[in-house]
Design an enzyme around this catalytic site. Sequence first.
Site, PDB file in Angstrom:
ATOM      1  N   HIS A  55       0.838  -1.203   0.000  1.00 32.48           N
ATOM      2  CA  HIS A  55       0.000   0.000   0.000  1.00 32.48           C
ATOM      3  C   HIS A  55       0.874   1.256   0.000  1.00 32.48           C
ATOM      4  O   HIS A  55       2.018   1.226   0.452  1.00 32.48           O
ATOM      5  CB  HIS A  55      -0.913   0.029   1.233  1.00 32.48           C
ATOM      6  CG  HIS A  55      -2.010  -0.991   1.176  1.00 32.48           C
ATOM      7  ND1 HIS A  55      -3.042  -1.037   2.082  1.00 32.48           N
ATOM      8  CD2 HIS A  55      -2.220  -2.010   0.303  1.00 32.48           C
ATOM      9  CE1 HIS A  55      -3.860  -2.036   1.770  1.00 32.48           C
ATOM     10  NE2 HIS A  55      -3.376  -2.649   0.700  1.00 32.48           N
ATOM     11  N   GLU A  57       0.912   3.905   1.810  1.00 30.33           N
ATOM     12  CA  GLU A  57       1.420   4.343   3.119  1.00 30.33           C
ATOM     13  C   GLU A  57       2.645   3.534   3.531  1.00 30.33           C
ATOM     14  O   GLU A  57       3.659   4.082   3.972  1.00 30.33           O
ATOM     15  CB  GLU A  57       0.348   4.167   4.205  1.00 30.33           C
ATOM     16  CG  GLU A  57      -0.927   4.950   3.989  1.00 30.33           C
ATOM     17  CD  GLU A  57      -2.007   4.120   3.303  1.00 30.33           C
ATOM     18  OE1 GLU A  57      -1.713   3.477   2.274  1.00 30.33           O
ATOM     19  OE2 GLU A  57      -3.145   4.137   3.789  1.00 30.33           O
ATOM     20  N   CYS A  88      -2.182  -0.384   7.469  1.00 28.89           N
ATOM     21  CA  CYS A  88      -1.451   0.889   7.393  1.00 28.89           C
ATOM     22  C   CYS A  88      -1.559   1.674   8.697  1.00 28.89           C
ATOM     23  O   CYS A  88      -0.591   2.294   9.139  1.00 28.89           O
ATOM     24  CB  CYS A  88      -1.938   1.697   6.205  1.00 28.89           C
ATOM     25  SG  CYS A  88      -1.483   0.906   4.641  1.00 28.89           S
TER      26      CYS A  88
HETATM   27 ZN    ZN Z   1      -3.430   0.165   3.692  1.00 21.28          ZN
END
Ligand code: ZN
Length: 151
Positions: A55, A57, A88
């Site tokens: 992801h 982040e 995250c």
């Molecule tokens: Zn995430």
Amino acid sequence: MLRSDEFYMHRAMDQAHLAFAAGEVPVGAVVVDAHGEVVGAGHNAPLASCDPSGHAEVRALREAGQRLGNYRLEGCTLFVTLEPCMMCAGTMVHARIARLVYGAAEPRTGMVESKANLLAQPWFNHQIEITGGVLAAPAKRLLKQFFAEKR
Ligand SMILES: [Zn+2]
């Protein structure tokens, strides 16, 4: 020099556009240190990297950790175009970031306001300041456009 939240969110949006161009769900993130310098950037790339943790982040936090030579990113702020998921949110706690700024809410998997506020749990000894809704409209528009083209 520390700039406005909108300034850094535009940098995160640039990352989201990179994800879009690569055929990944368009989410982008940047990590900014206490002096206002961008020390990490990342876009969503779980498909290309064959990585369920790929992801925006996590990728931005990894880059910041490498750059600063420390997995603890004290005093740093994470800017991300979409409300973070549970992974995250958890990574941010491990990184000890000071502040999270995000754009659009994520009604299905958002773990900061939509489904729960994971970061507000009293059993965490580290608290993260949260600001939501910064440049939410363009972030949402880009996601909508992405999914419209997928259909
Ligand atoms: Zn995430």
